[in-house]
Each structure stands twice: as C-alpha cells, then as structure tokens.
Design a protein around this motif. Structure first.
Motif, PDB file in Angstrom:
ATOM      1  N   LEU A  87      38.801   7.461 -41.860  1.00 12.54           N
ATOM      2  CA  LEU A  87      37.998   6.761 -41.792  1.00 12.54           C
ATOM      3  C   LEU A  87      37.342   6.128 -42.913  1.00 12.54           C
ATOM      4  CD1 LEU A  87      37.182   7.647 -38.161  1.00 12.54           C
ATOM      5  CD2 LEU A  87      38.032   6.693 -38.786  1.00 12.54           C
ATOM      6  N   SER A  88      37.078   6.985 -43.931  1.00 11.52           N
ATOM      7  CA  SER A  88      36.325   6.903 -45.327  1.00 11.52           C
ATOM      8  C   SER A  88      37.169   5.823 -45.984  1.00 11.52           C
ATOM      9  CB  SER A  88      35.208   7.618 -45.601  1.00 11.52           C
ATOM     10  OG  SER A  88      36.056   8.772 -46.385  1.00 11.52           O
TER      11      SER A  88
ATOM     12  N   ARG B  50      43.049   2.410 -38.854  1.00 12.82           N
ATOM     13  CA  ARG B  50      42.165   3.051 -38.826  1.00 12.82           C
ATOM     14  C   ARG B  50      42.274   4.671 -38.082  1.00 12.82           C
ATOM     15  NH1 ARG B  50      38.728   1.520 -43.908  1.00 12.82           N
ATOM     16  NH2 ARG B  50      38.342   0.142 -42.167  1.00 12.82           N
ATOM     17  N   GLU B  51      41.319   3.866 -37.008  1.00 13.87           N
ATOM     18  CA  GLU B  51      40.883   4.956 -35.963  1.00 13.87           C
ATOM     19  C   GLU B  51      42.289   5.850 -35.506  1.00 13.87           C
ATOM     20  OE1 GLU B  51      38.420   6.470 -35.204  1.00 13.87           O
ATOM     21  OE2 GLU B  51      36.764   5.307 -34.884  1.00 13.87           O
ATOM     22  N   ILE B  52      43.098   4.955 -35.268  1.00  9.19           N
ATOM     23  CA  ILE B  52      44.569   5.144 -34.726  1.00  9.19           C
ATOM     24  C   ILE B  52      45.013   6.569 -35.908  1.00  9.19           C
ATOM     25  CG2 ILE B  52      47.101   5.150 -34.215  1.00  9.19           C
ATOM     26  CD1 ILE B  52      45.868   2.521 -32.709  1.00  9.19           C
ATOM     27  N   LEU B  53      45.696   5.788 -36.957  1.00  5.29           N
ATOM     28  CA  LEU B  53      46.099   7.135 -37.858  1.00  5.29           C
ATOM     29  C   LEU B  53      44.381   8.025 -37.959  1.00  5.29           C
ATOM     30  CD1 LEU B  53      45.709   4.766 -41.246  1.00  5.29           C
ATOM     31  CD2 LEU B  53      47.844   4.785 -39.204  1.00  5.29           C
ATOM     32  N   ALA B  54      43.812   8.142 -38.237  1.00 10.21           N
ATOM     33  CA  ALA B  54      42.557   9.607 -38.239  1.00 10.21           C
ATOM     34  C   ALA B  54      43.029  10.267 -36.385  1.00 10.21           C
ATOM     35  CB  ALA B  54      41.007   9.405 -37.858  1.00 10.21           C
ATOM     36  N   SER B  55      43.049   9.552 -35.625  1.00  7.06           N
ATOM     37  CA  SER B  55      43.670  10.902 -34.649  1.00  7.06           C
ATOM     38  C   SER B  55      45.200  11.520 -35.035  1.00  7.06           C
ATOM     39  CB  SER B  55      44.090   9.955 -33.052  1.00  7.06           C
ATOM     40  OG  SER B  55      45.283   9.039 -33.513  1.00  7.06           O
TER      41      SER B  55
ATOM     42  N   ALA C 254      46.813  -4.588 -27.397  1.00  9.37           N
ATOM     43  CA  ALA C 254      46.797  -3.441 -27.532  1.00  9.37           C
ATOM     44  C   ALA C 254      47.590  -2.911 -28.909  1.00  9.37           C
ATOM     45  CB  ALA C 254      47.716  -3.057 -26.418  1.00  9.37           C
ATOM     46  N   LEU C 255      47.056  -1.498 -29.406  1.00  9.90           N
ATOM     47  CA  LEU C 255      47.085  -0.981 -30.570  1.00  9.90           C
ATOM     48  C   LEU C 255      47.828  -0.021 -30.131  1.00  9.90           C
ATOM     49  CD1 LEU C 255      46.014  -3.057 -32.154  1.00  9.90           C
ATOM     50  CD2 LEU C 255      44.583  -1.965 -33.354  1.00  9.90           C
ATOM     51  N   ARG C 256      48.632   0.781 -30.628  1.00  7.14           N
ATOM     52  CA  ARG C 256      49.452   1.578 -29.712  1.00  7.14           C
ATOM     53  C   ARG C 256      50.442   2.386 -30.648  1.00  7.14           C
ATOM     54  NH1 ARG C 256      53.203   1.394 -24.285  1.00  7.14           N
ATOM     55  NH2 ARG C 256      52.045   3.269 -24.204  1.00  7.14           N
ATOM     56  N   SER C 257      49.569   3.786 -30.991  1.00  6.12           N
ATOM     57  CA  SER C 257      50.474   4.983 -32.250  1.00  6.12           C
ATOM     58  C   SER C 257      51.796   5.086 -31.337  1.00  6.12           C
ATOM     59  CB  SER C 257      49.296   6.617 -31.544  1.00  6.12           C
ATOM     60  OG  SER C 257      49.570   7.196 -29.968  1.00  6.12           O
ATOM     61  N   SER C 258      52.413   5.121 -33.072  1.00  9.78           N
ATOM     62  CA  SER C 258      53.935   5.310 -32.160  1.00  9.78           C
ATOM     63  C   SER C 258      54.301   6.229 -33.999  1.00  9.78           C
ATOM     64  CB  SER C 258      54.878   3.852 -32.601  1.00  9.78           C
ATOM     65  OG  SER C 258      55.942   3.931 -32.778  1.00  9.78           O
TER      66      SER C 258
ATOM     67  N   SER D  62      57.735  15.043 -27.101  1.00 12.73           N
ATOM     68  CA  SER D  62      56.692  14.115 -26.724  1.00 12.73           C
ATOM     69  C   SER D  62      55.770  13.781 -27.324  1.00 12.73           C
ATOM     70  CB  SER D  62      56.041  14.526 -25.279  1.00 12.73           C
ATOM     71  OG  SER D  62      55.677  15.103 -24.982  1.00 12.73           O
ATOM     72  N   PHE D  63      55.385  14.448 -27.740  1.00 10.94           N
ATOM     73  CA  PHE D  63      53.577  14.132 -28.182  1.00 10.94           C
ATOM     74  C   PHE D  63      52.817  13.350 -26.959  1.00 10.94           C
ATOM     75  CE2 PHE D  63      55.555  15.238 -32.031  1.00 10.94           C
ATOM     76  CZ  PHE D  63      54.717  15.576 -33.031  1.00 10.94           C
ATOM     77  N   ALA D  64      52.758  13.716 -25.698  1.00  9.19           N
ATOM     78  CA  ALA D  64      52.502  13.396 -25.226  1.00  9.19           C
ATOM     79  C   ALA D  64      50.449  12.751 -25.054  1.00  9.19           C
ATOM     80  CB  ALA D  64      52.951  13.276 -23.262  1.00  9.19           C
ATOM     81  N   GLY D  65      49.977  12.143 -25.052  1.00  9.19           N
ATOM     82  CA  GLY D  65      48.620  11.919 -24.667  1.00  9.19           C
ATOM     83  C   GLY D  65      47.545  12.490 -26.622  1.00  9.19           C
ATOM     84  N   GLN D  66      48.699  12.581 -27.504  1.00  4.50           N
ATOM     85  CA  GLN D  66      47.869  13.813 -29.111  1.00  4.50           C
ATOM     86  C   GLN D  66      47.332  12.373 -29.980  1.00  4.50           C
ATOM     87  OE1 GLN D  66      47.789  16.846 -28.120  1.00  4.50           O
ATOM     88  NE2 GLN D  66      48.257  16.387 -26.629  1.00  4.50           N
ATOM     89  N   TYR D  67      47.926  11.371 -29.739  1.00  7.90           N
ATOM     90  CA  TYR D  67      47.464  10.348 -30.714  1.00  7.90           C
ATOM     91  C   TYR D  67      46.569   9.461 -29.575  1.00  7.90           C
ATOM     92  CZ  TYR D  67      51.101  12.607 -33.533  1.00  7.90           C
ATOM     93  OH  TYR D  67      51.326  13.079 -34.355  1.00  7.90           O
ATOM     94  N   ILE D  68      46.126   8.440 -29.661  1.00 11.12           N
ATOM     95  CA  ILE D  68      45.498   7.364 -29.052  1.00 11.12           C
ATOM     96  C   ILE D  68      45.755   6.546 -29.446  1.00 11.12           C
ATOM     97  CG2 ILE D  68      42.798   8.671 -29.583  1.00 11.12           C
ATOM     98  CD1 ILE D  68      42.156   6.710 -31.416  1.00 11.12           C
TER      99      ILE D  68
END
Length: 534
Positions: free
Chosen positions: A206-207, A269-274, A235-239, A248-254
């Motif tokens: 994040l920094s 950057r928030e999604i990368l950090a997730s 919409a921004l979706r993790s992939s 599946s990684f179901a629900g592990q990333y935002i």
C-alpha cells in the motif's frame, strides 16, 4: 495351433550352440521384444499412478500441491517413454503421438498454480484479446470471462491489468526479497505471527508507488472503456494466477465495486495487498503453493447494476449423478450471496427440460446496491418483494441452458456467477470448475432419541458427521480460540474460517447457502457443514 506357435517362438529364440551368437534377425527380434516388454511395464506404472490419483480425488485422502506436481511429473516421464517406445515399435506413423503429447503437457502445466508466468508481457489486455489459454497472464477469472465472450455469451465489457503489471510493480519497488524473507520463516498456525506478517506485507504494497508507465496504462484503458460504455464507475475484481483452477481461492482475495477513475489506482493497490491478507497467506502456504508464482491480475469490468444476482451450479455438488441444476439468487449485487450475508432463494431444475422441481424462497430483507458516488450501500427490499421469488421460470430456463452449454464447453461441472441488470439483461460474471463431493449413503446414524435437539433445517453444504466442543466465532479475531476437534458456529460464513478448517470437525452457520465462498472452501477440505439454520 497355440502349441505350434509357442514351439516356433521357442525354436526361434533358442540359440544354436554351433553359432558364435544369435543371428542379426534374431537379435533384432529380441531387441523389439525387450522394447515391447518395457512398453507394457511402463504402461502398467502409468495406470497404477493414475489409479492412485483417482483414489485421492474421491476425497477420502488429504493431499497437497506437492503430491500433484510429483504425480504430474512422473506421468509425463512415463507417457514420454511410452510415446518413444511406440514410435520405435510402429515407425513414423506414430510420430503424431509426440506432437499431441507436447500439446497436452503444455495444457496441463498451464493449469498448475505456480507455473512460469509470462515475462515482459503487456500490462493491459482487453477482454476481446483474452481466452482461457491466457490464464498465466491474466489469472483464471479474467481468462474465463474472455473465453465466454469468445463463445458469444453476454459478458460485461472490460480489460485485465495483467500479471506482468504486478511483476513490474514488485520489481520496480524491490519487494520480492522482502516478501520472501517475511514468509520464509512464518508459522502459519501461529495466529499472531500470521497477522503480523500480513500487516507487514500489506503495508509494503500500500505504501509503494505504482510505476508511471503502469498508472498511465491503467488510466488510458479506463478512459477507453468509459468511452465505449458511457459508464463512470466500474468493478475491480481480483484474478490471481492459480485462482479458479485446482484450488478455488474462494473469497480469499477482495474485489471492489463501483470504482471511479479517481480511485482506480488506489483500489488496484488494495486488491494487490489482499494477496497478503491473513486468510490468503494461510490458504496458499497451507496448500504448499509458491507465493512467487501466484501473481495478481485484476479485472476492470463494466459494472452491472444488478436487480438480481446469483450462482448456478451446472450439477448438484452433493449428487453429481442426479441430473439437477441448482440456482441460488438474491436481489441486488452478488456479494451478499457469495459472502453469506443472506440466505438466498434456491431453485432446483432438471438438466434436460429445465423444469423447476423445487423452490426454497427465503425472506430477503436487504440488498446491496451501487452508491450514488461510488462504493456500495445496503438498501431495504420493498416489502411486497421480500418473500417473493426473485427469478421467474423464463429466467431459470435461460440460466439452465447456459449452465448446460458451459458444462459441455469446459467438459466438467461449472460454478457460474450471473446478474440481471435493471433492464432484465443477463450477464455472466464468472465460470470456474465446480468441486463435487460424494455422499456416503451407507452412513449409519447414531441413536439420537435421548438427545436434546437445538436446531433443525438448513441446507447441507458438505455431507458428513462431526462432533466436539461448540465454539461461537464472529470474525477473524475469535478464531484464535478454536482448538482441534471443535464444532464452530457462526451467524454468517466468512472466508477467514479457512484458517481453522484443518482443525475443526464441523461448521454450522445461521445464514448462508451452498453457494457462498465458505461453501467452496469447506467442500475443498471435506468439512461437514450446515448453513441457513435461521
């Protein structure tokens, strides 16, 4: 006749004592016989290995990615030898086997998480340039959206910020070694250490600044998408690479909804950090996955302002032989379904006729909607709609036909996310392999006549039986009290539960369904689970 044949072979292979050695023809026959015997032995080895993998896949045994990689490597070595020997035995007409073997090997390696990712590839790829072979550059979710688009199905417009972009972000900020150093000594079963490592890594992401060439590319792609759709929010979706494949990684990333141009870079950057949340770190390390191979791609997708959203299972995950299609649906945006906030309507239909055979309609008191200025807000469902079915038979037949089409296309059961917009147009948002489990019909139930019943009803998310100390959990902080053999009870399912699935005997939730992210996780881990007991 058989005796004559055996006598002929015996006389042919018998050495003449007067000769210095076997004739050239006889030696050639012996060499071919030895080659054929090696072929048969190698074939038996490969079949034995496949049998072991099939037995593991039934769900009665625990195994990790190291086992899968080892088996794949041994299978490839064995089949490579078989192909070589068949070419030696049969000649040039069998050369096509080598070509097919190389192609199939490439496809298998592409499915394994942690495979080599493209170096120096494009930072942005529009969905029209993507299909399922691009999973190593755009992740499983984006790859399948591009694949469905190529099939002519209704998929929102969008583009992928690629795995190469994430690699560039890490390289430019010199983060790789710091990430590896943090994870290399981590004991993921120590909750405090897991949270501390997560906070360290998330802070690093994040920094760190987004490289100028990447931020310029993201904003230019956003502007081009806005020009095509006229929409100010996306919409921004993790992939992530490796997501929606063997695991599946179901629900592990935002994923983040209703994102504006002004906030897209920070949200990216928030999604990368997730990727480095406590639950995500636990998930990939507990499955022996290599962090460096799980690069994060992000889908930037036209936002569907959903009137109804849901999940289709192209078969019943608990009874894959039943010819049933299952649909779970709620009003509004999908996160309230997959996140387990609401118990959805459930529809069961026949896979051939799409005739609805069962409806379970629940009280849907609230729904998630796009906010006027970005983000999402919760709104009440109108009183006259709360207990009404949110899908009609025409829509269900349409969804059933799509489920059948996708299952046939991918040649396996599918877990499909969908949404109908405010004008009644259907959009597909995701398709991934559906994990099914076998139900043991021979299970003998104990006598429960003298036991006080605390609750009944609900739906079976994963079959089985479990007993132990009951402990109530309400979030990730409460998970540190869970001990081996406990039965955990929660008001709502939440993805952080993955951190204790290796030690619990059963899971019970007051709200939820078989279509939530947690449902996918407990089926992966074969944990007996009931949901929707309210």
């Amino acid at each position: 006749m058989r005796t004559q044949q055996m006598n002929w072979i015996h006389s042919l292979l018998r050495e003449n004592k007067d000769d210095d050695g076997p004739s050239e023809d006889l030696q050639d026959l012996r060499d071919r016989f030895d080659s054929f015997r090696e072929l048969v032995e190698k074939n038996n080895e490969v079949l034995s290995l496949i049998g072991d993998m099939e037995e593991k896949a039934q769900g009665e045994y625990l195994f990790d990615i190291a086992y899968i990689r080892g088996c794949v490597s041994r299978l490839q070595d064995g089949v490579s030898t078989i192909v070589r020997l068949m070419i030696e035995q049969g000649g040039e007409e069998y050369e096509t086997l080598r070509i097919r073997f190389t192609s199939i090997t490439g496809q298998i390696n592409n499915l394994l998480p942690g495979s080599d990712n493209q170096q120096g590839g494009p930072l942005i790829l529009n969905f029209e340039r993507i299909n399922r072979v691009n999973s190593q550059s755009v992740g499983g979710k984006n790859a399948q959206l591009g694949e469905m688009r190529s099939m002519g199905l209704s998929v929102p417009e969008g583009f992928a910020i690629t795995a190469s972009a994430f690699r560039l972000f890490l390289d430019e900020n010199q983060l790789n070694k710091r990430i590896q150093d943090t994870l290399s000594s981590l004991d993921i079963r120590n909750q405090n250490d897991l949270v501390a490592a997560s906070e360290t890594l998330r802070s690093l992401i994040l920094s760190s600044p987004i490289p100028q060439v990447l931020s310029d590319s993201i904003l230019a792609a956003f502007d081009e998408l806005r020009q095509r759709t006229g929409d100010e929010f996306i919409a921004l979706r993790s992939s992530a690479v490796g997501e929606d494949t063997l695991y599946s990684f179901a629900g592990q990333y935002i994923s983040l909804l209703n994102v504006s141009r002004d906030s897209i870079l920070d949200n990216y950057r928030e999604i990368l950090a997730s990727k480095y949340s406590p639950r995500a770190i636990y998930y990939f390390l507990s499955h022996s996955l290599e962090e460096a191979g799980l690069l994060m791609s992000v889908g930037c997708i036209q936002l569907v302002n959903a009137s109804v959203a849901g999940v289709i299972y192209s078969c019943d995950p608990l009874d894959s032989e039943s010819d049933n299609i299952l649909v779970n649906a709620v009003y509004g945006l999908g996160p309230y379904l997959v996140g387990g906030v609401l118990t959805p309507d459930v529809y069961k239909m026949h896979s051939a006729s799409y005739e609805v055979t069962e409806r379970l309609i629940h009280d849907k008191s609230v729904m998630l909607c796009p906010g006027d200025n970005g983000g999402t807000v919760e709104r009440p469902v109108p009183e006259d709609l709360r207990r009404q079915p949110c899908l009609n038979d025409t829509q269900l037949a349409e969804l059933g036909a799509l489920a059948s089409q996708l299952e046939e296309h991918y040649e396996s059961p599918q877990d499909i996310e969908f949404a109908y917009d405010q004008d009644g147009r259907l959009f597909l948002l995701q398709s991934r392999p559906l994990r099914t489990v076998s139900t043991q019909t021979t299970l003998e139930l104990p006598d429960m006549s003298d036991v006080t019943q605390l609750a009944n009803g609900g739906v079976t998310v994963c079959p089985g039986a479990g007993s132990g100390r009951v402990i109530h959990v309400s979030g990730r902080d409460s998970l540190q009290d869970v001990e081996h053999g406990d039965v955990i009870v929660a008001a709502n399912p939440f993805p952080s539960i993955v951190r204790v699935l290796d030690r619990v005997s059963a899971v019970v939730t007051e709200v939820g369904s078989c279509a939530s992210h947690m449902a996918a996780l407990v089926r992966e881990n074969r944990i007996p689970t009931l949901a929707g007991l309210s």
